[in-house]
Design an enzyme around this catalytic site. Structure first.
Site, short mmCIF file in Angstrom:
data_model
loop_
_atom_site.label_atom_id
_atom_site.label_comp_id
_atom_site.label_asym_id
_atom_site.label_seq_id
_atom_site.Cartn_x
_atom_site.Cartn_y
_atom_site.Cartn_z
N MET A 51 26.77 -37.17 28.91
CA MET A 51 27.53 -38.35 29.95
C MET A 51 26.53 -38.31 31.30
O MET A 51 25.89 -36.75 31.39
CB MET A 51 28.92 -37.31 30.11
CG MET A 51 30.03 -37.87 30.90
SD MET A 51 30.92 -36.35 31.45
CE MET A 51 30.39 -35.35 31.71
N SER A 125 24.45 -33.98 23.69
CA SER A 125 26.09 -33.71 23.89
C SER A 125 26.67 -35.23 23.42
O SER A 125 27.02 -35.32 22.33
CB SER A 125 25.93 -33.99 25.48
OG SER A 125 27.27 -33.50 25.88
N GLN A 126 27.39 -36.05 23.90
CA GLN A 126 28.51 -36.64 23.46
C GLN A 126 27.19 -38.26 22.88
O GLN A 126 27.55 -38.83 22.02
CB GLN A 126 29.30 -37.63 25.02
CG GLN A 126 28.27 -38.76 25.36
CD GLN A 126 28.81 -39.19 26.53
OE1 GLN A 126 30.21 -38.61 26.69
NE2 GLN A 126 29.01 -40.01 27.28
N ASP A 242 29.30 -21.80 25.69
CA ASP A 242 29.45 -23.56 25.92
C ASP A 242 30.57 -22.78 26.78
O ASP A 242 31.88 -22.53 26.38
CB ASP A 242 29.49 -24.12 25.55
CG ASP A 242 29.26 -25.49 25.35
OD1 ASP A 242 29.35 -25.75 26.29
OD2 ASP A 242 28.32 -26.55 24.89
N HIS A 298 26.00 -25.04 27.89
CA HIS A 298 25.40 -26.46 27.20
C HIS A 298 24.36 -26.76 27.83
O HIS A 298 24.31 -26.97 29.01
CB HIS A 298 26.99 -27.49 27.96
CG HIS A 298 26.48 -28.54 27.28
ND1 HIS A 298 27.04 -27.83 26.23
CD2 HIS A 298 26.79 -29.73 27.84
CE1 HIS A 298 27.26 -29.87 25.69
NE2 HIS A 298 27.08 -31.08 26.58
#
Length: 315
Positions: A51, A125-126, A242, A298
């Site tokens: 993202m 991530s996404q 995270d 993260h």
């Protein structure tokens, strides 16, 4: 060699020379193999960013691409750009329907001649859960899927965002808190498509247009299960400290226990696993699931860790 010469004494000098030539070529090939000079080309790698990022940011995906190329000389690395420019790519990570993004990527991979013998994939991530490409588009074949901080059971909380995109994130957070499952928001806000409310599981299953579908929570799609099981390895990296992903357990396919938002259950404790709707239990028993934990927040890792833990799955 001697046996060939004896045979060729019977059939003539020309054939003696031919047999000798064949033997020499064969010997040369053996020597090449022994010296390690005859090697298969590296398996290509496809990367999907997270993202607010883009395909070619020199401090993120661009750096990862160069790191892989240093470690595996000659490898072809495709860092996916969703759109016609880097700016559009970044905006699409917020506002382009995920299903459209997956369709776009499926078509791009199918047309890429360098991927037709198979490829490895790595999502950040996404980008990890968007590599549902493995379920929807089995050709060309994805060999290993590496998800680095992917939110495979979704999120129930929107992350803090650094720098220039923090204002965008603040607005998105407000929208998600009040209307994540409305049709318009689902179709136009990427993060709503993997918003998973454990307090309203029925609404999530009925309204989620992406995550609930790929996780087989709407209806069973046998092709999804069959296709994901074609993977050789499904590697999931969880960041143990995270503070951006809620809950962090989603990075290992865990999530909040249904009906509350404090206690989490692991993948192995979930009905997704026990009912084996997605085939993950069978993959786990076959040794295809790999769970890696890394200290840090993260997407915080260094090249030494990456080389030790990730590069082996790309060789």
């Amino acid at each position: 060699m001697a046996a060939s010469v004896v045979q060729c004494h019977v059939t003539g000098r020309k054939w003696t020379m031919a047999a000798s030539s064949i033997a020499l070529v064969f010997a040369a090939l053996v020597l090449c193999l022994c010296d390690g000079q005859y090697e298969a080309e590296p398996v290509p790698l496809v990367i999907w960013h997270g993202m607010g990022d883009s395909c070619c940011n020199p401090f993120s995906m661009g750096a990862v691409k160069k790191m892989v190329e240093r470690q595996i000389p000659g490898i072809y690395v495709l860092s996916l750009r969703i759109g016609n420019s880097i700016t559009e790519d970044m905006k699409n990570s917020f506002f382009l329907n995920v299903n459209e993004q997956v369709d776009f990527v499926c078509k791009e991979l199918a047309l890429n001649s360098l991927l037709q013998n198979g490829y490895n994939s790595m999502g950040f991530s996404q980008g990890g859960q968007f590599l549902a490409v493995a379920q929807r588009c089995p050709s060309p074949r994805m060999k290993n899927l590496i998800s680095i901080g992917g939110q495979h059971q979704g999120v129930y909380g929107f992350p803090r965002c650094p720098g220039e995109i923090s204002k965008i994130c603040d607005q998105i957070r407000k929208v998600l808190n009040f209307g994540a499952y409305t049709r318009y928001v689902q179709e136009h806000l990427v993060q709503a498509e993997y918003w998973h409310d454990p307090l309203n599981e029925d609404e999530y299953r009925n309204s989620s247009i992406f995550l609930a579908d790929i996780n087989q929570e709407k209806q069973l799609n046998n092709s999804y299960k069959n296709n994901i099981q074609l993977l050789e390895k499904f590697v999931m990296v969880k960041f143990l400290n995270d503070t951006m992903v809620d809950p962090p357990d989603t990075e290992w396919f865990g999530f909040y226990q249904s009906g509350q938002s404090s206690k989490t259950v692991t993948l192995q404790e979930s009905t997704l696993y026990t009912d084996d709707r997605l085939g993950l239990r069978e993959m786990d028993k076959a040794g295809k699931l790999v769970f890696i934990g890394v200290e840090g927040d993260h997407l915080q890792f260094n090249e030494e860790w990456f080389t030790k833990n990730i590069i082996p799955f790309l060789l």
